[in-house]
Structure formats: structure tokens, C-alpha cells
Motif scaffolding. Sequence first.
Motif, short mmCIF file in Angstrom:
data_model
loop_
_atom_site.label_atom_id
_atom_site.label_comp_id
_atom_site.label_asym_id
_atom_site.label_seq_id
_atom_site.Cartn_x
_atom_site.Cartn_y
_atom_site.Cartn_z
N LYS A 190 0.92 3.09 -7.09
CA LYS A 190 0.29 1.38 -8.02
C LYS A 190 -1.00 2.33 -9.03
CE LYS A 190 -1.17 -1.63 -5.14
NZ LYS A 190 -0.47 -1.22 -3.01
N SER A 191 -1.73 2.93 -8.07
CA SER A 191 -2.71 3.81 -8.69
C SER A 191 -1.96 4.98 -8.71
CB SER A 191 -4.17 4.31 -7.77
OG SER A 191 -3.09 4.94 -6.64
N SER A 198 9.46 8.12 -11.13
CA SER A 198 8.23 8.76 -10.35
C SER A 198 7.54 8.35 -11.16
CB SER A 198 9.17 9.96 -10.07
OG SER A 198 8.63 11.25 -9.73
N ALA A 199 6.23 8.02 -10.80
CA ALA A 199 5.07 8.12 -10.96
C ALA A 199 4.12 9.06 -11.09
CB ALA A 199 4.82 7.05 -10.42
N ASN A 233 9.74 3.36 -6.66
CA ASN A 233 8.69 4.41 -7.13
C ASN A 233 9.34 5.22 -6.08
OD1 ASN A 233 6.88 5.91 -8.78
ND2 ASN A 233 5.47 5.37 -7.03
N PRO A 252 0.67 -1.21 -0.17
CA PRO A 252 0.27 0.63 -0.06
C PRO A 252 0.82 1.27 0.45
CG PRO A 252 -1.05 -1.86 1.86
CD PRO A 252 0.35 -2.14 0.64
N ASP A 273 11.82 10.49 -7.06
CA ASP A 273 12.06 12.08 -6.62
C ASP A 273 12.77 12.27 -5.69
OD1 ASP A 273 8.88 12.52 -5.26
OD2 ASP A 273 9.28 10.81 -7.24
P1 GDP Z 1 -1.97 2.57 -4.11
O1 GDP Z 1 -1.51 3.02 -2.63
O2 GDP Z 1 -0.03 1.57 -4.12
O3 GDP Z 1 -2.35 3.09 -5.24
O4 GDP Z 1 -0.34 4.37 -3.54
P2 GDP Z 1 -0.51 5.87 -4.27
O5 GDP Z 1 -0.12 5.56 -5.56
O6 GDP Z 1 -1.97 6.18 -3.56
O7 GDP Z 1 0.26 6.75 -3.54
C1 GDP Z 1 0.70 6.43 -2.62
C2 GDP Z 1 1.36 7.67 -2.26
O8 GDP Z 1 2.49 8.24 -2.79
C3 GDP Z 1 -0.15 9.31 -3.02
O9 GDP Z 1 0.33 10.17 -1.87
C4 GDP Z 1 0.65 10.11 -4.13
O10 GDP Z 1 0.99 10.97 -4.42
C5 GDP Z 1 2.40 9.36 -3.79
N1 GDP Z 1 3.82 8.84 -4.54
C6 GDP Z 1 2.84 8.52 -6.06
N2 GDP Z 1 4.08 8.57 -6.46
C7 GDP Z 1 4.86 9.30 -6.37
C8 GDP Z 1 6.61 9.65 -6.88
O11 GDP Z 1 6.56 9.13 -7.65
N3 GDP Z 1 7.03 10.66 -6.19
C9 GDP Z 1 6.42 10.61 -4.53
N4 GDP Z 1 6.56 11.41 -3.86
N5 GDP Z 1 4.81 10.50 -4.27
C10 GDP Z 1 4.51 9.29 -5.14
#
Ligand code: GDP
Length: 450
Positions: free
Chosen positions: A232-233, A351-352, A333, A228, A336
Motif C-alpha cells: 500500500k505505501s 508492480s508498485a 501487486n 499488511p 514482478d
Molecule cells: P504495506 O504494508 O501494504 O504498506 O506494504 P509496503 O508498501 O510497506 O510493502 C511491503 C513490502 O513489499 C516492502 O518490502 C516493499 O518493498 C515490497 N513491495 C511493494 N511493492 C512491491 C512490488 O511491486 N514488487 C515487489 N517485489 N515487492 C514490493
Amino acid sequence: MQPDHDTILAPATATGGALAVIRISGDDAFAVCDRVFRGRSPLAEAQGYTVHYGRIVDGDRTIDDVLATVFRAPHSYTGENSVELSCHGSAYIVSEILRLLFAAGGRMATPGEFTLRAYFAGKLDLSQAEAVADLIASSSRAAHALASNQMRGGYSAALDSLRDRLLHLTSLLELELDFSEEDVEFADRQELQRIMQDIDQHLNQLINTFALGNALKEGIPVAIVGAPNAGKSTLLNRLLNEERAIVSEIAGTTRDVIEESVCIEGIRFRFIDTAGIRTTDDRLERMGIERTLQRIARARIVIRLLDMAHFTGSVPAPEFELPERCSLLTVVNKIDLQPDISLPQGVIGLSARDGAGLDTLRQALLQSTGAEELDQNDIVVSNSRHFEALSIARSALQRALNGLHEGLPADLLSEEIRQVIRHIGEITGRGVILSDEILGTIFSKFCIGK
Ligand code: GDP
């Protein structure tokens, strides 16, 4: 199943366009059309491959101005007399013209009936007919290329050549039977074995292309897995947004399920179970292990997303077992957060959020498909019916090879080889009589008007 000679008709275009096409085919196609078409001269007098301007009339009332394209048997898709009427694309106009044509003696075509007639007329074999349906459904360059190659007959030619070689073997063996008193061997057993092994290898090659062929046709299933908050999203959204033009087209296709997929350089990637990624529930799930395992089981490529925030410099052992046919892409991921870090070899930094590393990930996805190794002229099996027929043909060939080894008499050996020929023949429909059930299943998947 033998086609009747009714004059069949159907709209060949979806509603909503500027123009619509209605297809008419059958012995009486011209007579049926001439009852409602008013042009400079009747279509019955027209030459093939000509286009005629005229009106569709219902008594004194004009329904529409149309263009009628005339095809004369046998030079048409179905091999029969055919007309294609182009009218204005109003659902009302199309239904009025259909109504008039029904009254004039035509009947509605069943799904795929035009192509079924083309098959019976020998215009195309069964695998080519199936390719027509695939071509209409194709939504990526790769799927289009597969369908197009198959429709043009490259695949059929390869199967025919295997079939001819097998037929040659049976004829040699059967010749021995005619001279059975004299104890001669026309078919040198060693030579026979060599040829059979060679054919076995060809069958095996074709069978092995199916996993990739089917994935290219349907879209390569990709699972994004990670803890989590790994991102991913965010990654999924980024991939989808950057390819928005293509994604939005999917909604218009006839797929039952609107899924999230993107085309990268002509290859479609389908993201598995993305609903789970996108809902907050997933985050609340304690480990989401069950869901992760389900995703992986259905994937051909797994993107394992690690979070830079917890990255220690080395990649931890995966918490799942990768299926044999599956490729793994390890991605860290949020680089940055630490742009200067050097990652272990083979690990992709991403960096997604900002998009850095996304191109590298795209190229890695493309490479993992294995499609790049395909030559344009390679024969690739993408149809599960063909895959099954080839697999059964190969088991029969194995039995024949065993029989050969055990000194099976020529008549029994020949019978085994005939089984192989029959199963290969089922793919193209050549040299075998296929049951109505098989034909029904194949053609019912077509759209009306094709
Ligand atoms: P998931 O639970 O794997 O689907 O994760 P999310 O996509 O919801 O991301 C979780 C948190 O990580 C969110 O607050 C995103 O904005 C942050 N996040 C995702 N990708 C990046 C990234 O490349 N750099 C940074 N600094 N934050 C990221």
C-alpha cells in the motif's frame, strides 16, 4: 444586508510576489486615491479602462512607483468607481500604501465585500459569486471547469428557466382564482402534471450530479486497502512521486490540512488516511480492520491491493462491504514476482515497486470517477448549499404533485409551487430576499480583496 457606500480597499494579492495589487472601490475611490497618487493628471479626470503611471507619496516622501487602473461605474467588478494600484510586492510598501489610503478616507474591506457589492449591483447572482470563490480555490482542471462554468452563468440560466416555467404554472392557477365564480380551469390538470413531472426530473438530475460535482471540486476520495505488506505505501509513494510537481503545489494552497493527493489528467484524487498507511503502526495492527472500514466508508473509489506472494489465481471475496456509491478496483501487486501469470478478468496487475501496470491503474481510477461521461456543457452541482436548496425544492414539488393528485384547490396548489420557486431562487438569490445570515455565511468564506 445592504452595502454602505464607503470606499473600501484591500490587498488583492498574496505577499511574496514581484508585484502586489491593491483594490479600491466606492463612490469616492478616485478622490481617496488622488490624495496620495501623483500622476500626470488626477485619476478623477481619467476615463474608464485606462492605466496611469504615477507615484504614491506621503508628503515629500515617495513610497513607490505604481500603475493605477481606472474603472468607472458601472463598468467595474463592483459596479462602483474602482482603482487597482499595482505596486512593488513588498509587504512594507503594501502596508504603507494601505495606511495612506486609510488616512485619505478609505476603510479596510471585509472578506468578500467586493463581490458582495458586485452581487448587490446585479453584476452576478449568488451562485456566480460563490463560483468566484471556487475559482480562486480551484486546484485541478476539473474543479476549475466546474467553477468557471458556474461563474459564466450556465447554471443560473438553467435554474432561471425552471423558475420561469414554475412561475407560469402559478400564474395560470392564480388566474383561476380571479374567475372562481365561473368554475373554469385555465390550467389543464393533466398538462400541469406533465410539466411538474418534467421539472421534477430536471431537479432530480441536478441533485444527482452533486456527489460527483462535490468530489471533483474537493478531490475524489480514494482508499487503498490490503493486508499488511501488500504494498500500500509503496503504491502511494509511487503515485505521489510520479506526480511530484503537482503534489508540491498543494502545500502552498490555503487548505487547513495538507493531505496527500495527486492530479491525474486534471482530476484530483485524495488518498484517505494515508498517515495510517505510512506508519509502521498499521503493519503491527492485527488486521487493521477498523481502520480499513473507516477508510472505505469515506471513499468513492477503493483500491483493493492483493499480494502476489499469496495470490492463488482467484480473487478472494472481499472482507468488507462496499458502499453503494463506491467503485472497487482489484489490483494484484508485485507481478514482478511472476510476470507471466494471467490474471482473472477485471483484475489489474501491478508492480508498485517497478511501476508496471501503473498507467492501467491510473486509467481505471479516471474511469471510476464517472467524470468522463460528463459533457463539457453539462450542468453539475458542486456546492452543498445548492444541493440542499435543490433537495428541499424537490420535496416541495413532490408535495405539490401529491396535492394535484388529490385535487387540491388552485390557491393551495399555487402556494406549494411558490415554495419550490422560493427554494430554487435561494441558489441564485433571484426573486427572493435572503437573510443576512445566509449572505454572511457565503461571503465570509471569501478572501479579503475579493
Ligand atoms: P504495506 O504494508 O501494504 O504498506 O506494504 P509496503 O508498501 O510497506 O510493502 C511491503 C513490502 O513489499 C516492502 O518490502 C516493499 O518493498 C515490497 N513491495 C511493494 N511493492 C512491491 C512490488 O511491486 N514488487 C515487489 N517485489 N515487492 C514490493
